[in-house]
Design a protein around this motif. Structure first.
Motif, mmCIF file in Angstrom:
data_model
loop_
_atom_site.group_PDB
_atom_site.id
_atom_site.type_symbol
_atom_site.label_atom_id
_atom_site.label_comp_id
_atom_site.label_asym_id
_atom_site.label_seq_id
_atom_site.Cartn_x
_atom_site.Cartn_y
_atom_site.Cartn_z
ATOM 1 N N CYS A 141 0.854 -1.188 0.000
ATOM 2 C CA CYS A 141 0.000 0.000 0.000
ATOM 3 C C CYS A 141 0.892 1.241 0.000
ATOM 4 N N PRO A 142 0.574 2.230 -0.818
ATOM 5 C CA PRO A 142 1.403 3.443 -0.864
ATOM 6 C C PRO A 142 1.611 4.106 0.495
ATOM 7 N N ILE A 143 0.629 4.047 1.360
ATOM 8 C CA ILE A 143 0.753 4.717 2.663
ATOM 9 C C ILE A 143 1.910 4.154 3.481
ATOM 10 N N HIS A 144 2.297 2.909 3.231
ATOM 11 C CA HIS A 144 3.405 2.300 3.977
ATOM 12 C C HIS A 144 4.752 2.938 3.664
ATOM 13 N N PHE A 145 4.818 3.688 2.582
ATOM 14 C CA PHE A 145 6.072 4.321 2.169
ATOM 15 C C PHE A 145 6.206 5.769 2.658
ATOM 16 N N LEU A 146 5.177 6.290 3.310
ATOM 17 C CA LEU A 146 5.134 7.724 3.591
ATOM 18 C C LEU A 146 5.811 8.158 4.888
ATOM 19 N N LYS A 147 6.543 7.269 5.518
ATOM 20 C CA LYS A 147 7.244 7.630 6.752
ATOM 21 C C LYS A 147 8.617 8.228 6.495
ATOM 22 N N THR A 148 9.078 8.161 5.243
ATOM 23 C CA THR A 148 10.388 8.715 4.902
ATOM 24 C C THR A 148 10.270 9.607 3.666
ATOM 25 N N HIS A 149 11.226 10.500 3.510
ATOM 26 C CA HIS A 149 11.236 11.354 2.316
ATOM 27 C C HIS A 149 11.488 10.528 1.058
ATOM 28 N N ALA A 150 12.322 9.505 1.169
ATOM 29 C CA ALA A 150 12.563 8.639 0.012
ATOM 30 C C ALA A 150 11.266 7.947 -0.409
ATOM 31 N N GLY A 151 10.496 7.503 0.556
ATOM 32 C CA GLY A 151 9.221 6.868 0.260
ATOM 33 C C GLY A 151 8.220 7.836 -0.346
ATOM 34 N N ILE A 152 8.192 9.053 0.169
ATOM 35 C CA ILE A 152 7.295 10.075 -0.389
ATOM 36 C C ILE A 152 7.656 10.335 -1.841
ATOM 37 N N GLU A 153 8.946 10.438 -2.141
ATOM 38 C CA GLU A 153 9.385 10.655 -3.524
ATOM 39 C C GLU A 153 9.016 9.465 -4.414
ATOM 40 N N LEU A 154 9.125 8.262 -3.884
ATOM 41 C CA LEU A 154 8.733 7.066 -4.634
ATOM 42 C C LEU A 154 7.260 7.131 -5.010
ATOM 43 N N ILE A 155 6.419 7.518 -4.066
ATOM 44 C CA ILE A 155 4.980 7.599 -4.332
ATOM 45 C C ILE A 155 4.673 8.749 -5.291
ATOM 46 N N LYS A 156 5.384 9.860 -5.176
ATOM 47 C CA LYS A 156 5.198 10.960 -6.141
ATOM 48 C C LYS A 156 5.576 10.516 -7.546
ATOM 49 N N THR A 157 6.625 9.721 -7.654
ATOM 50 C CA THR A 157 7.025 9.191 -8.964
ATOM 51 C C THR A 157 5.929 8.287 -9.516
ATOM 52 N N GLU A 158 5.378 7.450 -8.671
ATOM 53 C CA GLU A 158 4.287 6.557 -9.086
ATOM 54 C C GLU A 158 3.079 7.365 -9.553
ATOM 55 N N LEU A 159 2.752 8.417 -8.847
ATOM 56 C CA LEU A 159 1.641 9.280 -9.258
ATOM 57 C C LEU A 159 1.944 9.952 -10.595
ATOM 58 N N GLY A 160 3.198 10.315 -10.821
ATOM 59 C CA GLY A 160 3.596 10.889 -12.110
ATOM 60 C C GLY A 160 3.396 9.889 -13.239
ATOM 61 N N ARG A 161 3.694 8.631 -12.981
ATOM 62 C CA ARG A 161 3.462 7.591 -13.992
ATOM 63 C C ARG A 161 1.978 7.458 -14.295
ATOM 64 N N ILE A 162 1.185 7.456 -13.250
ATOM 65 C CA ILE A 162 -0.262 7.354 -13.444
ATOM 66 C C ILE A 162 -0.763 8.547 -14.244
ATOM 67 N N GLU A 163 -0.295 9.724 -13.886
ATOM 68 C CA GLU A 163 -0.711 10.943 -14.570
ATOM 69 C C GLU A 163 -0.411 10.897 -16.074
ATOM 70 N N HIS A 164 0.695 10.243 -16.421
ATOM 71 C CA HIS A 164 1.111 10.166 -17.825
ATOM 72 C C HIS A 164 0.710 8.857 -18.487
ATOM 73 N N GLY A 165 -0.126 8.063 -17.797
ATOM 74 C CA GLY A 165 -0.647 6.841 -18.418
ATOM 75 C C GLY A 165 0.320 5.681 -18.451
ATOM 76 N N ILE A 166 1.342 5.699 -17.588
ATOM 77 C CA ILE A 166 2.322 4.624 -17.553
ATOM 78 C C ILE A 166 2.009 3.758 -16.351
ATOM 79 N N PHE A 167 1.432 2.600 -16.600
ATOM 80 C CA PHE A 167 1.071 1.689 -15.513
ATOM 81 C C PHE A 167 2.044 0.537 -15.497
ATOM 82 N N ALA A 168 3.203 0.760 -14.864
ATOM 83 C CA ALA A 168 4.251 -0.253 -14.829
ATOM 84 C C ALA A 168 4.068 -1.181 -13.649
#
Length: 142
Positions: free
Chosen positions: A115-142
């Motif tokens: 679950c994405p929320i499990h990554f939100l305790k660190t800045h690295a995790g927050i950046e990982l989730i932001k990257t994932e949201l960027g993929r979703i925004e651009h239609g890249i479902f990897a």
């Protein structure tokens, strides 16, 4: 990061007692602290319980109980809260408020079925989730 959106999620001038117009203003807030009341505003902005937000912060809930609403959080906690506000702004923009909230607590295959929320305790995790949201925004479902 959209400074205006982060400012609103943290309660705006009424809570922050500081005008936030630029990234420099956010850096100032991170360094000098945001009021404890910003936690409630961030939680409300996404429809979460404040306890869920507190669980993501580098501070214990017991320690936060000692704070009054206007007391300033440490620079480490403030910086993390600002990063969460930024992430939530991106998430709501990409997915919509209700879907983003649901997405945070649902297993995501590209995150190893975590679950994405499990990554939100660190800045690295927050950046990982932001990257994932960027993929979703651009239609890249990897």
């Amino acid at each position: 990061m959209t400074v205006r959106m982060v400012n609103e999620r943290l309660g705006g001038y009424g809570v922050l007692k500081h005008r936030v117009n630029t990234d420099f203003d956010l850096a100032y807030l991170a360094t000098n602290g945001v009021p404890k009341a910003s936690i409630q505003h961030l939680a409300s902005s996404i429809g979460m319980d404040p306890k869920e937000i507190i669980d993501l912060l580098p501070v214990t809930s017991r320690n936060l109980q000692r704070y009054e609403e206007e007391d300033l959080l440490s620079n480490v906690v403030s910086d993390h809260l600002i990063a969460l506000a930024d992430l939530f702004s991106v998430g709501v923009n990409v997915l919509s408020k209700d879907y983003f909230k649901s997405w945070l607590t649902s297993p995501v295959p590209s995150l190893g079925n975590e679950c994405p929320i499990h990554f939100l305790k660190t800045h690295a995790g927050i950046e990982l989730i932001k990257t994932e949201l960027g993929r979703i925004e651009h239609g890249i479902f990897a």
